[in-house]
Design a protein around this motif. Structure first.
Motif, PDB file in Angstrom:
ATOM      1  N   GLU A 146       1.462  -3.395  -0.506  1.00  0.00           N
ATOM      2  CA  GLU A 146       0.177  -2.702  -1.061  1.00  0.00           C
ATOM      3  C   GLU A 146      -0.184  -1.598   0.066  1.00  0.00           C
ATOM      4  OE1 GLU A 146      -2.915  -5.516  -1.927  1.00  0.00           O
ATOM      5  OE2 GLU A 146      -1.368  -6.538  -3.285  1.00  0.00           O
ATOM      6  N   CYS A 147       0.478  -1.612   1.118  1.00  0.00           N
ATOM      7  CA  CYS A 147       0.241  -0.687   2.147  1.00  0.00           C
ATOM      8  C   CYS A 147       1.558  -0.646   3.118  1.00  0.00           C
ATOM      9  CB  CYS A 147      -0.901  -1.161   3.162  1.00  0.00           C
ATOM     10  SG  CYS A 147      -1.387   0.106   4.663  1.00  0.00           S
ATOM     11  N   ARG A 180      -0.121  -6.386   3.944  1.00  0.00           N
ATOM     12  CA  ARG A 180      -0.593  -6.683   2.593  1.00  0.00           C
ATOM     13  C   ARG A 180       0.466  -6.781   1.707  1.00  0.00           C
ATOM     14  NH1 ARG A 180      -6.266  -4.888   1.814  1.00  0.00           N
ATOM     15  NH2 ARG A 180      -7.240  -3.883   3.900  1.00  0.00           N
ATOM     16  N   GLU A 223      -5.075   0.142   1.040  1.00  0.00           N
ATOM     17  CA  GLU A 223      -4.063  -0.232  -0.197  1.00  0.00           C
ATOM     18  C   GLU A 223      -4.281   1.061  -1.277  1.00  0.00           C
ATOM     19  OE1 GLU A 223      -5.834  -4.006  -1.225  1.00  0.00           O
ATOM     20  OE2 GLU A 223      -7.429  -3.156  -2.552  1.00  0.00           O
ATOM     21  N   PHE A 238      -5.460   0.413  -8.249  1.00  0.00           N
ATOM     22  CA  PHE A 238      -5.059  -0.653  -9.197  1.00  0.00           C
ATOM     23  C   PHE A 238      -4.921  -0.131 -10.250  1.00  0.00           C
ATOM     24  CE2 PHE A 238      -4.842  -5.010  -7.106  1.00  0.00           C
ATOM     25  CZ  PHE A 238      -4.704  -4.594  -5.515  1.00  0.00           C
ATOM     26  N   GLU A 249       2.015  -2.684  -9.262  1.00  0.00           N
ATOM     27  CA  GLU A 249       0.468  -3.082  -9.335  1.00  0.00           C
ATOM     28  C   GLU A 249      -0.283  -2.012  -8.933  1.00  0.00           C
ATOM     29  OE1 GLU A 249      -2.170  -6.484  -6.871  1.00  0.00           O
ATOM     30  OE2 GLU A 249      -0.196  -5.777  -5.947  1.00  0.00           O
ATOM     31  N   GLU A 250       0.135  -1.123  -7.907  1.00  0.00           N
ATOM     32  CA  GLU A 250      -0.913  -0.033  -7.436  1.00  0.00           C
ATOM     33  C   GLU A 250      -0.358   1.321  -7.528  1.00  0.00           C
ATOM     34  OE1 GLU A 250      -2.424  -1.257  -3.616  1.00  0.00           O
ATOM     35  OE2 GLU A 250      -2.400  -3.268  -4.144  1.00  0.00           O
ATOM     36  N   GLY A 259       2.992  -2.166  -4.161  1.00  0.00           N
ATOM     37  CA  GLY A 259       2.759  -3.633  -4.702  1.00  0.00           C
ATOM     38  C   GLY A 259       3.922  -3.956  -5.395  1.00  0.00           C
TER      39      GLY A 259
END
Length: 387
Positions: free
Chosen positions: A49-50, A55, A310, A313, A352-353, A363
């Motif tokens: 996510e990053c 994450r 992140e 979303f 996800e992101e 993600g």
């Protein structure tokens, strides 16, 4: 191939981005584990996510909340089979619990408990994002919003005339019993921060939603239960007394603070307050102005105890689209929906992101939540002016 082609022809596809909606339905079906009916949150683990950060979570499991919302999205497209089988799986899981309020946030697709989260340090991770993980520590958390997602799924089935049984009534009663026991307690909430539990407003609203939908379901079944009305009222009064913050003109994420997160959009989506209530409108506006960056909506801006920033979303973007529509801001909702759809890419699959700065997906992938959100937003926009 023939099976998938035939299945793809069954859903009733809305007019907004029909091919993307069809692909999203196929993704949710593909994430369903055939032998049990459990729906995985994603097909992958540890996609970051990053980029370069820690994450990196394992999503190859079934979160009852996520799965219930995914099942409800398919019901809106006219497919109830996936939802019904998932509920059978969930009933089996609940029958193994010491009590319904001890329903865990996440299980294996066979209904078992997760092993302790482990890190595989010999792997370099995607783009140097370490560690790679197996298992998910969220399994040990308390997330009280799950009961509301389950009740919403059963209510969605009822609204569309799907045949409900005594087992479904028993399931709903278990969800209300769980809420009655635990709604006053703090929890970790939908965003699963690895911090001590707090009084998450989204969780409280979803506890209210559990009772509200349960009352409606019992009416559908011909045996209305009005004894739950007092519980629904008590939860609503508690939220209104502790979550509204006049100083920021919005509801807060947690009791006794001024933080705001995107899950508060469920105050609008759940029917907790009328759409025209000025507190709803101002909260939606707050999120649009402060948590949205271009085509994406961030979960929150506050410190969650982990390093790194992140992306936004996709599920939060979809919630904002629905909330804008409910508040009478259709043109803004349509514009944002177009931007969300454009992020699906040539495959029609969604992560996800999304990082609006680098314009890259983040993600795990494909993500059930993202495709659930896209379906719900498309259906809402296709249903008419007010969604």
């Amino acid at each position: 191939l023939g099976h998938w082609v035939a299945w793809a022809k069954r859903p009733t596809i809305p007019g907004m981005q029909p091919e993307l909606v069809r692909r999203s339905a196929l993704v949710l079906r593909a994430l369903t584990y055939g032998p049990t009916g459990a729906i995985s949150a994603a097909a992958t683990t540890s996609l970051p996510e990053c980029i370069g950060g820690i994450r990196n979570w394992d999503y190859r499991y079934c979160w009852p909340r996520d799965a219930a919302l995914a099942g409800a999205a398919l019901v809106k497209l006219g497919n109830s089979g996936v939802a019904m089988k998932f509920l059978d799986w969930l009933l089996g899981v609940l029958d193994q619990c010491e009590s319904p309020d001890r329903l865990c946030p996440v299980y294996t697709v066979t209904g078992g408990h997760l092993v302790t989260e482990a890190e595989i340090m010999r792997l370099t991770g995607y783009s140097g994002s370490r560690p790679d993980r197996v298992g998910n520590a969220a399994a040990q958390q308390v997330q009280l919003d799950v009961f509301g997602a389950v009740a919403l799924l059963v209510a969605t089935l009822a609204e569309r005339g799907c045949p409900l049984s005594g087992d479904h009534r028993r399931l709903v009663e278990m969800m209300v019993d769980a809420v009655e026991l635990r709604w006053k307690q703090p929890d970790h909430g939908i965003w699963e921060p690895r911090l001590p539990p707090r009084h998450n407003v989204h969780s409280k609203v979803m506890c209210w939603t559990t009772v509200d939908r349960a009352i409606a379901i019992t009416k559908y079944l011909g045996r209305p239960n009005t004894a739950w009305t007092a519980l629904r009222t008590a939860i609503a009064e508690d939220v209104l007394a502790n979550a509204w913050r006049p100083d920021v003109n919005a509801f807060s994420s947690h009791y006794q603070d001024a933080e705001v997160d995107a899950a508060l959009l469920w105050i609008a989506l759940s029917g907790f307050l009328p759409n025209e209530d000025p507190r709803i409108v101002s909260t939606v506006e707050w999120i649009d102005k402060r948590l949205r960056s271009g085509p994406t909506v961030f979960r929150y801006r506050y410190d969650d105890g982990l390093p790194g920033v992140e992306g936004g979303f996709h599920i939060c973007t979809a919630w904002l689209i629905e909330a804008l529509l409910r508040c009478g801001m259709r043109s803004r909702a349509e514009e944002l929906f177009g931007q969300l759809a454009a992020l699906a890419g040539p495959t029609g699959l969604m992560s996800e992101e999304y990082d609006p700065r680098t314009r890259r997906a983040l993600g795990n992938y494909p993500q059930a939540y993202s495709h659930t959100g896209l379906i719900n937003a498309a259906v809402a926009l296709s249903d008419g002016p007010g969604g």
